[in-house]
Design an enzyme around this catalytic site. Structure first.
Site, PDB file in Angstrom:
ATOM      1  N   ASP A   1      12.619  55.071  33.095  1.00  0.00           N
ATOM      2  CA  ASP A   1      12.030  53.842  33.450  1.00  0.00           C
ATOM      3  C   ASP A   1      12.439  53.515  35.007  1.00  0.00           C
ATOM      4  O   ASP A   1      13.850  53.809  35.206  1.00  0.00           O
ATOM      5  CB  ASP A   1      12.075  52.622  32.611  1.00  0.00           C
ATOM      6  CG  ASP A   1      13.256  52.012  32.296  1.00  0.00           C
ATOM      7  OD1 ASP A   1      14.409  52.735  32.129  1.00  0.00           O
ATOM      8  OD2 ASP A   1      13.440  51.004  32.704  1.00  0.00           O
TER       9      ASP A   1
ATOM     10  N   GLU B   1      15.302  50.866  30.097  1.00  0.00           N
ATOM     11  CA  GLU B   1      16.875  50.542  30.277  1.00  0.00           C
ATOM     12  C   GLU B   1      16.988  49.493  31.190  1.00  0.00           C
ATOM     13  O   GLU B   1      17.699  48.622  31.141  1.00  0.00           O
ATOM     14  CB  GLU B   1      17.486  51.905  30.817  1.00  0.00           C
ATOM     15  CG  GLU B   1      18.771  51.641  30.909  1.00  0.00           C
ATOM     16  CD  GLU B   1      19.346  51.105  32.253  1.00  0.00           C
ATOM     17  OE1 GLU B   1      20.551  50.568  32.146  1.00  0.00           O
ATOM     18  OE2 GLU B   1      18.631  50.914  33.220  1.00  0.00           O
TER      19      GLU B   1
END
Length: 368
Positions: free
Chosen positions: A77, A138
């Site tokens: 991400d 994350e």
């Protein structure tokens, strides 16, 4: 090593959007690319449990059984604004066009992994088992790492490729963090007719915040007010105010003292003004401390020195998936990956650092 191919790989990857929660398209592309390199790739069920449309992506390629298995971890991400990234290749670096992030965090290490493995395969190098963990979420709380089942891993030594800085550096210490959510309830009243009958929750919260030790507390500890919301109209004394806070420290006892000081400021202001306080404190992530005797540190040193790099180790003020994986029992290290000004539209990566990172990944693989 083919620098032109590495640059093309990187620019292709950053053009695929994968803001937190929307990683699936990018994850499918990674699955395709690593399967082409001989990895067995699979998704876990994280998408059913965390705020993402994708599960974590796990890969393994079996190697020589006498060699040590190694694990590389990256997150899929990105922060925002990460849609419509148009990488710009300049004289010595790659940037975005200035309207988005670049997403070198964390796609530079992913591109470097691909090039390192591809180039070693072209040389018919004999390699050990390589495992890959690509996590979701994350950037918004290490959601994927928290859900990932490390018992499926064959190895124990993990390199979490997720840090700024020149390749050759590595992070061996990272903070633990706590989040405070506080709601102060006062008493509503007409702000123009009878303000003295009211208790402004916003005013009480402001007084509490003013009394808190905040921002840089010491070299190991920070604290911040993240958000404040409250009130309903300009002519009503605010009955309620909610705020969120964060504290971080490399030392757990310092974190506990900082959180206690922030809560005491809230409690004192509420007692003074006869307001009500509701709050909760949650640990965001555990601390990380890597021993110099760690197998990951020793392997990193050997690999870096083989390239003529001087390995250096330091602490950071940010948490990452490494904090979570270390708590789960893995031997982790966070190598620097060359990205600069991450999380901003000024983000860039030097071409030399991108190439050095790929060479360092190669050296870690061949040294293991």
């Amino acid at each position: 090593m083919n620098l032109e191919r590495l640059i093309n790989e990187f620019t292709e990857l950053v053009a695929i959007e994968s803001e937190s929660g929307n990683e699936l398209t990018f994850a499918k592309e990674l699955k395709r690319r690593f399967e082409a390199l001989g990895f067995t790739m699979s998704f876990d069920d994280a998408a059913d449990h965390v705020p993402s449309n994708s599960g974590n992506l796990y890969g393994i390629r079996q190697g020589e059984p006498e060699r040590r298995p190694i694990i590389f971890s990256c997150h899929m991400d990105t922060v925002t604004p990460g849609v419509g990234i148009k990488p710009q290749i300049k004289a010595d670096r790659i940037t975005s066009d200035g309207t988005t992030i670049l997403a070198s965090d964390d796609k530079a290490p992913i591109a470097s992994l691909i090039e390192a493995i591809r180039s070693l395969d072209e040389e018919n190098a004999e390699l050990g088992t390589i495992e890959l963990v690509f996590s979701v979420g994350e950037e918004v709380g290490m959601h994927g790492a928290r859900h990932f089942d490390v018992s499926r891993l064959q190895g124990k030594t993990m390199f979490v490729l997720d840090s700024s800085g020149t390749p050759g550096k590595a992070i061996v210490q990272a903070p633990t963090a706590a989040r405070i959510k506080a709601t102060i309830t006062g008493r509503a009243a007409h702000a123009g007719l009878q303000p003295e009958k009211g208790i402004s929750a916003i005013s009480v919260m402001s007084e509490a915040i003013t009394a808190m030790p905040l921002l840089r507390i010491d070299q190991e500890t920070t604290a911040n007010v993240g958000t404040i919301t409250g009130g309903s109209a300009t002519n009503i004394v605010a009955e309620q105010c909610e705020a969120t806070f964060e504290a971080r420290s490399l030392q757990k006892d310092k974190l506990d003292r900082q959180v206690a000081a922030m809560v005491e400021a809230l409690e004192t202001a509420c007692r003074k003004h006869d307001a009500t306080l509701d709050y909760e404190v949650n640990t965001s992530y555990p601390p990380l401390l890597v021993s110099q005797d760690s197998p990951a540190v020793k392997l990193f040193k050997e690999a870096a020195e083989s390239l003529g790099l001087t390995p250096t180790f330091s602490a950071t003020g940010g948490g990452s998936d490494a904090n979570i994986y270390a708590e789960k029992g893995l031997e982790v290290l966070i190598p620097a990956c060359g990205m600069s000004d991450a999380h901003s539209v000024n983000e860039y990566i030097l071409l030399d650092d991108l190439e050095s990172l790929a060479q360092l990944v190669r050296a870690i693989i061949t040294t293991a």
